[in-house]
Design a protein around this motif. Structure first.
Motif, PDB file in Angstrom:
ATOM      1  N   ASP A 157       0.841  -1.193   0.000  1.00  0.00           N
ATOM      2  CA  ASP A 157       0.000   0.000   0.000  1.00  0.00           C
ATOM      3  C   ASP A 157       0.877   1.245   0.000  1.00  0.00           C
ATOM      4  O   ASP A 157       1.929   1.285   0.650  1.00  0.00           O
ATOM      5  CB  ASP A 157      -0.904   0.020   1.239  1.00  0.00           C
ATOM      6  N   PRO A 209       1.673   6.787   4.331  1.00  0.00           N
ATOM      7  CA  PRO A 209       3.096   6.667   4.028  1.00  0.00           C
ATOM      8  C   PRO A 209       3.832   5.829   5.075  1.00  0.00           C
ATOM      9  O   PRO A 209       3.707   6.078   6.259  1.00  0.00           O
ATOM     10  CB  PRO A 209       3.586   8.116   4.027  1.00  0.00           C
ATOM     11  N   ASP A 210       4.583   4.852   4.598  1.00  0.00           N
ATOM     12  CA  ASP A 210       5.331   3.962   5.477  1.00  0.00           C
ATOM     13  C   ASP A 210       6.819   4.112   5.154  1.00  0.00           C
ATOM     14  O   ASP A 210       7.255   3.767   4.050  1.00  0.00           O
ATOM     15  CB  ASP A 210       4.886   2.512   5.248  1.00  0.00           C
ATOM     16  N   PRO A 211       7.629   4.616   6.096  1.00  0.00           N
ATOM     17  CA  PRO A 211       9.061   4.785   5.832  1.00  0.00           C
ATOM     18  C   PRO A 211       9.750   3.490   5.393  1.00  0.00           C
ATOM     19  O   PRO A 211      10.688   3.522   4.599  1.00  0.00           O
ATOM     20  CB  PRO A 211       9.609   5.281   7.173  1.00  0.00           C
ATOM     21  N   GLN A 212       9.290   2.341   5.896  1.00  0.00           N
ATOM     22  CA  GLN A 212       9.907   1.087   5.495  1.00  0.00           C
ATOM     23  C   GLN A 212       9.646   0.804   4.017  1.00  0.00           C
ATOM     24  O   GLN A 212      10.537   0.336   3.296  1.00  0.00           O
ATOM     25  CB  GLN A 212       9.375  -0.061   6.354  1.00  0.00           C
ATOM     26  N   VAL A 213       8.430   1.084   3.569  1.00  0.00           N
ATOM     27  CA  VAL A 213       8.095   0.879   2.154  1.00  0.00           C
ATOM     28  C   VAL A 213       8.920   1.811   1.272  1.00  0.00           C
ATOM     29  O   VAL A 213       9.468   1.408   0.250  1.00  0.00           O
ATOM     30  CB  VAL A 213       6.588   1.101   1.920  1.00  0.00           C
ATOM     31  N   GLN A 249      -0.809  13.640   4.473  1.00  0.00           N
ATOM     32  CA  GLN A 249      -0.174  12.572   5.243  1.00  0.00           C
ATOM     33  C   GLN A 249       1.344  12.679   5.057  1.00  0.00           C
ATOM     34  O   GLN A 249       1.916  11.989   4.221  1.00  0.00           O
ATOM     35  CB  GLN A 249      -0.682  11.201   4.784  1.00  0.00           C
ATOM     36  N   LEU A 263       5.384  12.521   5.076  1.00  0.00           N
ATOM     37  CA  LEU A 263       6.363  11.446   5.181  1.00  0.00           C
ATOM     38  C   LEU A 263       7.543  11.920   6.023  1.00  0.00           C
ATOM     39  O   LEU A 263       8.074  13.011   5.794  1.00  0.00           O
ATOM     40  CB  LEU A 263       6.850  11.042   3.782  1.00  0.00           C
ATOM     41  N   ASP A 283      13.242   9.390   9.243  1.00  0.00           N
ATOM     42  CA  ASP A 283      13.121   8.046   9.789  1.00  0.00           C
ATOM     43  C   ASP A 283      14.315   7.203   9.348  1.00  0.00           C
ATOM     44  O   ASP A 283      14.785   7.296   8.222  1.00  0.00           O
ATOM     45  CB  ASP A 283      11.813   7.413   9.289  1.00  0.00           C
ATOM     46  N   HIS A 317      14.660   4.214   8.474  1.00  0.00           N
ATOM     47  CA  HIS A 317      14.467   3.328   7.324  1.00  0.00           C
ATOM     48  C   HIS A 317      14.694   4.057   6.007  1.00  0.00           C
ATOM     49  O   HIS A 317      14.938   3.422   4.979  1.00  0.00           O
ATOM     50  CB  HIS A 317      13.053   2.734   7.343  1.00  0.00           C
TER      51      HIS A 317
END
Length: 387
Positions: free
Chosen positions: A103, A107-111, A152, A154, A158, A160
């Motif tokens: 997804d 927002p996902d720092p790992q992605v 949202q 980012l 982070d 990651h």
């Protein structure tokens, strides 16, 4: 999974949390402020193609004019090229995430960390070609902007993201590839390849001389109008005076004035070249540089694309034999519209403060990067040390 917008502006991913019933022209009072739709959602929704689904609720009739004006301001917040790049990078990221069954929102720092790793290792595109560090940094900036526009943010700090990016820089960074500077003798040779008996030759001559003497970016050259406030897409204008020409333009760092003095002879004078072009092309209003049509006998109404400046520099540099010690392929790679700007900085034997002002640089360090040839071996430390 969030679908990306194929247009120039990124599409909002979700509708506002509050809905508003459309108000007829006879409706009494407007709705309460809490019930108004999000203006950014409205503006972004207006940019969608007619066939695309619209996320934003109907806009009250009395606000339609303001929303249209807000759309203009949203577009003015960044250049067309920037918006196009941001949209392309968002599409690139979404396509990669879809293939990985990941997804993109929230927002996902790992992605994002995995994404920039894939970019660096050449596992994003079908040709398996790794992205340059500068490209990865631009893609990351694009994602940051796109996420913030969707409300949202980012977190780029982070671990990651920040740690992976630091590793990519250490592992894959390379010296900057600067374009070759066009020196005065090069420019004169390039001018000789142009046909002074044609409108196209006169226009190209004026563009080369103005771009060099003004230290202008290619986008700044083609964005000029004859006078102030003459076109909606114009980003500057000229004023011809006795001692030279004053160029007022809006560049990457804001508005600035550039002084272009007259040359030592009409053959190399940017002001004389521009006056000749305007007179014979019969241009008194609107875009300064336009397409020549009708087998070179007529001048169109629309301004040139900035890519034409890059093509002009490459073509004339090759025709003039500039850097003939290199292969034709290498020479084509080394020259671009930026070569004119770098040429002025490398050639002008004046205090760097004046060069910095002319180029519109915010720091002297940036100006020194442009002065590529001027100071080479001026100070010989080998001999100064006694060797």
């Amino acid at each position: 999974m969030v679908e990306q917008n194929p247009g120039n502006r990124p599409e909002e991913s979700s509708a506002p949390s509050h809905s508003t019933t459309a108000i007829a022209s006879t409706s009494p009072p407007p709705p309460p402020a809490d019930d108004l739709p999000d203006i950014v959602d409205i503006v972004m929704d207006m940019a969608q193609a007619p066939s695309e689904p619209h996320n934003a609720p109907p806009l009250p009739a009395h606000l339609e004019g303001l929303a249209e004006r807000a759309r203009d301001y949203v577009e003015a917040a960044s250049s067309f090229n920037t918006r196009r790049a941001y949209a392309a990078d968002w599409k690139h990221f979404c396509a990669w995430a879809r293939r990985q069954h990941l997804d993109v929102l929230p927002p996902d720092p790992q992605v994002v960390g995995l994404y920039i790793t894939a970019c660096a290792s050449g596992k994003v595109t079908s040709d398996k070609k790794p992205n340059a560090v500068s490209t990865i940094e631009r893609r990351l900036s694009s994602l940051t902007w796109n996420f913030s526009q969707r409300g949202q943010p980012l977190d780029r700090k982070d671990r990651h993201i920040a740690t992976v990016l630091a590793g990519i820089r250490n592992s894959h960074s390379s010296p900057p590839r600067q374009k070759e500077a066009i020196l005065p003798e090069d420019l004169i040779a390039m001018l000789e390849t142009l046909d002074r008996g044609t409108l196209r030759g006169l226009r190209d001559r004026a563009m080369l001389l103005l771009g060099f003497a003004g230290g202008l970016r290619r986008s700044e050259i083609v964005a000029l109008d004859v006078g102030r406030d003459q076109t909606e897409d114009g980003r500057g204008w000229i004023e011809i005076l006795d001692k030279g020409m004053l160029v007022s333009l809006r560049g990457k760092t804001g508005w600035r004035e550039v002084e272009v003095g007259r040359g030592s002879s009409d053959a190399t004078c940017p002001v004389a070249a521009l006056q000749t072009w305007l007179k014979l092309a019969r241009i008194a209003h609107g875009p300064l540089f336009r397409r020549v049509t009708g087998q070179g006998k007529a001048v169109g109404a629309e301004r040139l694309n900035d890519q034409e400046v890059a093509r002009l520099v490459k073509r004339t540099a090759l025709a003039a034999g500039v850097r003939g010690d290199l292969s034709e392929g290498d020479r084509a790679e080394k020259f671009s519209g930026h070569s004119l700007r770098a040429g002025l900085a490398s050639s002008a034997e004046v205090d760097e403060r004046y060069v910095q002002k002319q180029l519109g640089h915010t720091s002297a360090e940036m100006t020194r990067r442009y002065q590529r040839r001027r100071d080479r071996f001026r100070v010989n430390l080998t001999r100064a040390s006694g060797l």
